[in-house]
Design a protein around this motif. Structure first.
Motif: not given
Length: 330
Positions: A56-66, A110-119, A204-212
Motif C-alpha cells: 500500500g505504498g509503505l515500500e515505495t520510499p525504500v524501493a525508489s532509493a534502492l 521474480p521478474q524485476a520491473r522498472p519502478l514508476a517515476d515521480e510523475q 489505464l495510463l496510471a494502473h496499466l502502463p504496460e498497455l501496448g
C-alpha cells in the motif's frame, strides 16, 4: 540475474524495515525513514537482489532509493504467503516475513520491473484518490436516502464538497496528462474509441502502463481477464478469470456497459455471444477482454479507432490482436 550473489528480503512497515540477507543468514532492522534507508544502503551490494511486498505504498520510499543501483522486485503478498504455507512456515512476524521474502526470491526468481517515476506515481495517486472520492460520494448519497431529515443538511453539504473536490481532481488529472506528451498521445488514441472516456483512459495510463507493450494474452492476464482452465481427469470445468488488477477491471466493466450500446464492434460481439447462449455477465467479461485487447493493439501500432475497418475485421489491426477468448467468468 546470473550475477546475483545474495537475495535480500525486506518487510516494510510504517516505522521499520526488517531485513534478511539470504546467503549470509544475517537479519537486522532499520527505521523506515531517510536515516534508516541510508543505513540500509550501506549494508547492501550492487549484486544484491531485493524482494519487497506491495504494502500500500509503505515500500515505495525504500524501493525508489534502492532502484538507483540495486535490482528490486515488488511482489504480490498473496503469492509470498502461499509460498510460506507451502514450505511449512505458518508463523508470521515482520522478521519472519523478511526471511520468507528472501527465500521466495531465491526459489521463484521474480521478474524485476522498472519502478514508476515521480510523475507516474503522481498520476497513480490522483487516479486512486479520485476513485476514493467517488466511493465516498456514493456512500453519502446512499446514506442520505435512509437518514432522518435532521441529518440531510449535513449530508448535503458533504456531498457538495465531495462533488467540488471530484471536479478539482478531474481538472488536475487532465492537466497532468496534457502536460506529458506521451500520455497526451496515448490518451487521444484511447479516447478515440466509442465507450472509452476520461476515467477509463486515466485509469489505464496510471494502473496499466504496460498497455501496448505486451501481447494480447499477457495483457489479458495482467488485467485479470484471461480465462484459466479448471480441468481434472475427465472433468472439464468452466473457465474462470482470476487475479490481475482489480482497479482496472472495475473501470473497464463500466466502460463495456456503455460500449455495448455505443461501440459497434463490442455491441456486435456481445449480441453474438448472447445469441449463442452466454450469460450476460460472461458475455460482458468477454467484451471487456476484447476491448482491452483492441486498446492494446491500438497503442502498440499508434492507430486511432476506425469503425469500418474494425467492424469488418478486428484482426486487421495487428498480430497483437488475434482471436479473443469468449469464455467469461464462471
Amino acid at each position: 540475474m546470473d550475477e546475483v550473489k545474495r537475495f535480500v528480503g525486506i518487510d516494510a512497515a510504517k516505522a521499520a524495515l526488517d531485513v534478511f540477507v539470504g546467503s549470509d543468514g544475517a537479519a537486522f532492522s532499520v527505521t523506515n525513514d531517510e536515516v534508516g534507508i541510508r543505513q540500509l544502503l550501506g549494508q547492501l551490494k550492487p549484486t544484491d537482489f531485493v524482494i519487497l511486498e506491495a504494502t500500500g505504498g509503505l515500500e515505495t520510499p525504500v524501493a525508489s532509493a534502492l532502484a538507483a543501483g540495486i535490482v528490486v522486485a515488488i511482489v504480490n503478498p498473496r503469492q509470498v504467503r502461499d509460498f510460506a504455507r507451502a514450505t511449512g512456515r505458518l508463523a508470521k512476524t515482520d522478521a519472519l516475513d523478511a526471511e520468507v521474502l528472501a527465500r521466495f526470491g531465491e526459489a521463484v526468481r521474480p521478474q524485476a520491473r522498472p519502478l514508476a517515476d515521480e510523475q507516474a506515481q503522481a498520476l497513480e495517486a490522483l487516479v486512486t484518490r479520485r476513485r476514493q472520492l467517488v466511493e465516498m460520494l456514493t456512500a453519502e448519497k446512499n446514506r442520505r436516502a435512509n437518514a432522518p431529515k435532521v441529518l440531510h443538511r449535513s449530508i448535503d453539504e458533504h456531498i457538495r464538497w465531495l462533488e467540488k473536490r471530484l471536479s478539482g481532481f478531474d481538472d488536475e488529472l487532465g492537466e497532468l496528462i496534457r502536460d506529458t506528451p506521451l500520455w497526451r498521445e496515448r490518451d487521444e488514441l484511447l479516447r478515440s474509441v466509442p465507450g472509452v472516456g476520461k476515467v477509463l483512459s486515466s485509469t489505464l495510463l496510471a494502473h496499466l502502463p504496460e498497455l501496448g507493450a505486451l501481447n494480447r494474452k499477457q495483457i489479458a492476464a495482467l488485467a485479470g481477464l484471461a480465462p484459466f482452465n479448471r480441468d481434472s481427469g475427465t472433468l472439464r470445468g468452466s473457465r474462470c478469470i482470476w487475479g490481475g488488477r482489480a482497479q482496472v477491471r472495475r473501470v473497464l466493466y463500466m466502460a463495456v456497459v456503455a460500449a455495448v450500446r455505443s461501440n459497434p464492434v463490442i455491441k456486435n460481439f456481445y449480441t453474438q455471444l448472447r445469441a449463442r447462449g452466454k450469460y450476460p455477465k460472461s458475455a460482458l467479461t468477454a467484451c471487456m477482454c476484447k476491448l482491452l485487447v483492441i486498446l492494446n493493439a491500438m497503442l502498440h501500432n499508434k492507430t486511432h479507432w476506425q469503425t469500418p475497418a474494425l467492424a469488418s475485421s478486428t484482426s486487421a489491426l495487428s498480430p497483437f490482436l488475434g482471436a479473443v477468448p469468449e469464455h467469461g467468468c464462471c
